[in-house]
Design a protein around this motif. Sequence first.
Motif, PDB file in Angstrom:
ATOM      1  N   UNK A 233       0.862  -1.184   0.000  1.00  0.00           N
ATOM      2  CA  UNK A 233       0.000   0.000   0.000  1.00  0.00           C
ATOM      3  C   UNK A 233       0.895   1.230   0.000  1.00  0.00           C
ATOM      4  N   UNK A 234       0.754   2.087  -1.008  1.00  0.00           N
ATOM      5  CA  UNK A 234       1.638   3.241  -1.190  1.00  0.00           C
ATOM      6  C   UNK A 234       1.114   4.511  -0.541  1.00  0.00           C
ATOM      7  N   UNK A 235      -0.030   4.438   0.143  1.00  0.00           N
ATOM      8  CA  UNK A 235      -0.688   5.658   0.616  1.00  0.00           C
ATOM      9  C   UNK A 235      -0.683   5.826   2.131  1.00  0.00           C
ATOM     10  N   UNK A 236       0.021   4.976   2.865  1.00  0.00           N
ATOM     11  CA  UNK A 236      -0.005   5.078   4.328  1.00  0.00           C
ATOM     12  C   UNK A 236       0.564   6.414   4.780  1.00  0.00           C
ATOM     13  N   UNK A 237      -0.178   7.094   5.623  1.00  0.00           N
ATOM     14  CA  UNK A 237       0.278   8.380   6.167  1.00  0.00           C
ATOM     15  C   UNK A 237       1.513   8.148   7.036  1.00  0.00           C
ATOM     16  N   UNK A 238       2.466   9.087   7.024  1.00  0.00           N
ATOM     17  CA  UNK A 238       3.715   8.879   7.765  1.00  0.00           C
ATOM     18  C   UNK A 238       3.547   8.855   9.287  1.00  0.00           C
TER      19      UNK A 238
ATOM     20  N   UNK B  23       1.258   7.195  11.068  1.00  0.00           N
ATOM     21  CA  UNK B  23       0.434   6.086  11.544  1.00  0.00           C
ATOM     22  C   UNK B  23       0.997   4.748  11.067  1.00  0.00           C
ATOM     23  N   UNK B  24       0.601   3.675  11.731  1.00  0.00           N
ATOM     24  CA  UNK B  24       1.001   2.336  11.289  1.00  0.00           C
ATOM     25  C   UNK B  24      -0.166   1.567  10.671  1.00  0.00           C
ATOM     26  N   UNK B  25      -1.253   2.296  10.369  1.00  0.00           N
ATOM     27  CA  UNK B  25      -2.427   1.647   9.794  1.00  0.00           C
ATOM     28  C   UNK B  25      -2.809   2.344   8.490  1.00  0.00           C
ATOM     29  N   UNK B  26      -3.200   1.549   7.504  1.00  0.00           N
ATOM     30  CA  UNK B  26      -3.593   2.096   6.207  1.00  0.00           C
ATOM     31  C   UNK B  26      -5.049   2.540   6.180  1.00  0.00           C
ATOM     32  N   UNK B  27      -5.930   1.722   6.728  1.00  0.00           N
ATOM     33  CA  UNK B  27      -7.339   2.026   6.577  1.00  0.00           C
ATOM     34  C   UNK B  27      -8.197   1.527   7.717  1.00  0.00           C
ATOM     35  N   UNK B  28      -9.490   1.775   7.562  1.00  0.00           N
ATOM     36  CA  UNK B  28     -10.488   1.327   8.536  1.00  0.00           C
ATOM     37  C   UNK B  28     -11.589   0.567   7.808  1.00  0.00           C
ATOM     38  N   UNK B  29     -12.095  -0.464   8.460  1.00  0.00           N
ATOM     39  CA  UNK B  29     -13.293  -1.169   8.041  1.00  0.00           C
ATOM     40  C   UNK B  29     -14.321  -0.866   9.121  1.00  0.00           C
ATOM     41  N   UNK B  30     -15.535  -0.526   8.725  1.00  0.00           N
ATOM     42  CA  UNK B  30     -16.510   0.013   9.670  1.00  0.00           C
ATOM     43  C   UNK B  30     -17.692  -0.923   9.836  1.00  0.00           C
ATOM     44  N   UNK B  31     -17.883  -1.404  11.058  1.00  0.00           N
ATOM     45  CA  UNK B  31     -19.060  -2.181  11.406  1.00  0.00           C
ATOM     46  C   UNK B  31     -20.014  -1.212  12.079  1.00  0.00           C
ATOM     47  N   UNK B  32     -20.937  -0.651  11.289  1.00  0.00           N
ATOM     48  CA  UNK B  32     -21.890   0.337  11.779  1.00  0.00           C
ATOM     49  C   UNK B  32     -23.183  -0.371  12.155  1.00  0.00           C
ATOM     50  N   UNK B  33     -23.491  -0.381  13.459  1.00  0.00           N
ATOM     51  CA  UNK B  33     -24.673  -1.055  13.980  1.00  0.00           C
ATOM     52  C   UNK B  33     -25.702  -0.017  14.396  1.00  0.00           C
ATOM     53  N   UNK B  34     -26.758   0.115  13.616  1.00  0.00           N
ATOM     54  CA  UNK B  34     -27.802   1.106  13.874  1.00  0.00           C
ATOM     55  C   UNK B  34     -28.986   0.442  14.572  1.00  0.00           C
ATOM     56  N   UNK B  35     -29.524   1.108  15.594  1.00  0.00           N
ATOM     57  CA  UNK B  35     -30.720   0.635  16.298  1.00  0.00           C
ATOM     58  C   UNK B  35     -31.876   1.572  15.999  1.00  0.00           C
TER      59      UNK B  35
ATOM     60  N   UNK C 228     -18.623  -0.498   4.897  1.00  0.00           N
ATOM     61  CA  UNK C 228     -17.968   0.759   4.515  1.00  0.00           C
ATOM     62  C   UNK C 228     -16.508   0.705   4.988  1.00  0.00           C
ATOM     63  N   UNK C 229     -15.628   1.322   4.222  1.00  0.00           N
ATOM     64  CA  UNK C 229     -14.206   1.274   4.556  1.00  0.00           C
ATOM     65  C   UNK C 229     -13.487   2.399   3.831  1.00  0.00           C
ATOM     66  N   UNK C 230     -12.282   2.676   4.254  1.00  0.00           N
ATOM     67  CA  UNK C 230     -11.493   3.679   3.558  1.00  0.00           C
ATOM     68  C   UNK C 230     -10.142   3.886   4.217  1.00  0.00           C
ATOM     69  N   UNK C 231      -9.357   4.730   3.594  1.00  0.00           N
ATOM     70  CA  UNK C 231      -8.002   5.008   4.070  1.00  0.00           C
ATOM     71  C   UNK C 231      -8.004   6.046   5.186  1.00  0.00           C
ATOM     72  N   UNK C 232      -6.998   5.949   6.050  1.00  0.00           N
ATOM     73  CA  UNK C 232      -6.775   6.948   7.095  1.00  0.00           C
ATOM     74  C   UNK C 232      -5.871   8.021   6.502  1.00  0.00           C
ATOM     75  N   UNK C 233      -6.352   9.255   6.482  1.00  0.00           N
ATOM     76  CA  UNK C 233      -5.578  10.368   5.930  1.00  0.00           C
ATOM     77  C   UNK C 233      -4.529  10.850   6.928  1.00  0.00           C
ATOM     78  N   UNK C 234      -3.513  11.551   6.433  1.00  0.00           N
ATOM     79  CA  UNK C 234      -2.461  12.113   7.286  1.00  0.00           C
ATOM     80  C   UNK C 234      -3.086  13.004   8.352  1.00  0.00           C
ATOM     81  N   UNK C 235      -2.651  12.846   9.597  1.00  0.00           N
ATOM     82  CA  UNK C 235      -3.144  13.649  10.700  1.00  0.00           C
ATOM     83  C   UNK C 235      -4.506  13.228  11.227  1.00  0.00           C
ATOM     84  N   UNK C 236      -5.080  12.172  10.681  1.00  0.00           N
ATOM     85  CA  UNK C 236      -6.415  11.730  11.057  1.00  0.00           C
ATOM     86  C   UNK C 236      -6.308  10.496  11.957  1.00  0.00           C
TER      87      UNK C 236
END
Length: 167
Positions: free
Chosen positions: A57-62, A64-76, A102-110
Amino acid sequence: MRDISSAADISKTFGSTVASRTRHVSSVVSHAGDWLSTECATYFARGTERSWEYVHRATRAPDTDVDGVDILALASDAEGRKAVALVAQYRAAIRKVSIELPAGLVDAGETPNDAALRELREETGLVPGDAKISMSPTLALNPSQSSETSILVEIEFSLANSKFMET
């Protein structure tokens, strides 16, 4: 015989044994793109030099040690029924639409929390109110083929206290 009573014991026992016999020598980039690169690593394992191709993965923010998030959104809803937010997205690698979290990359500073809330809003239009958020440790979902890491972020929330935005 070794006494192994937990996953941590297994990791310590076998992981340290494998790590002590394995040494990374080099990695060579065979293709570099905007999002990913293809690389070949050379390493020694069990006394033998080996090579392995993988995607990096070429987009990891400097910061952080994580590229992205996968989201388990539980709505009631008001009756206490729960639903999981899913999205349908075309995925070129499999040449079809995929139903997924839903999922996506972690941006720099985020933070991963911020990235999860942003991606949930961007991909579903959901802006959860009074959400309870919990995170997994950093996960390598396919480490034999990719360097990509992710955090599973669970977001529990009430639909009554949430908003929907245009996506």
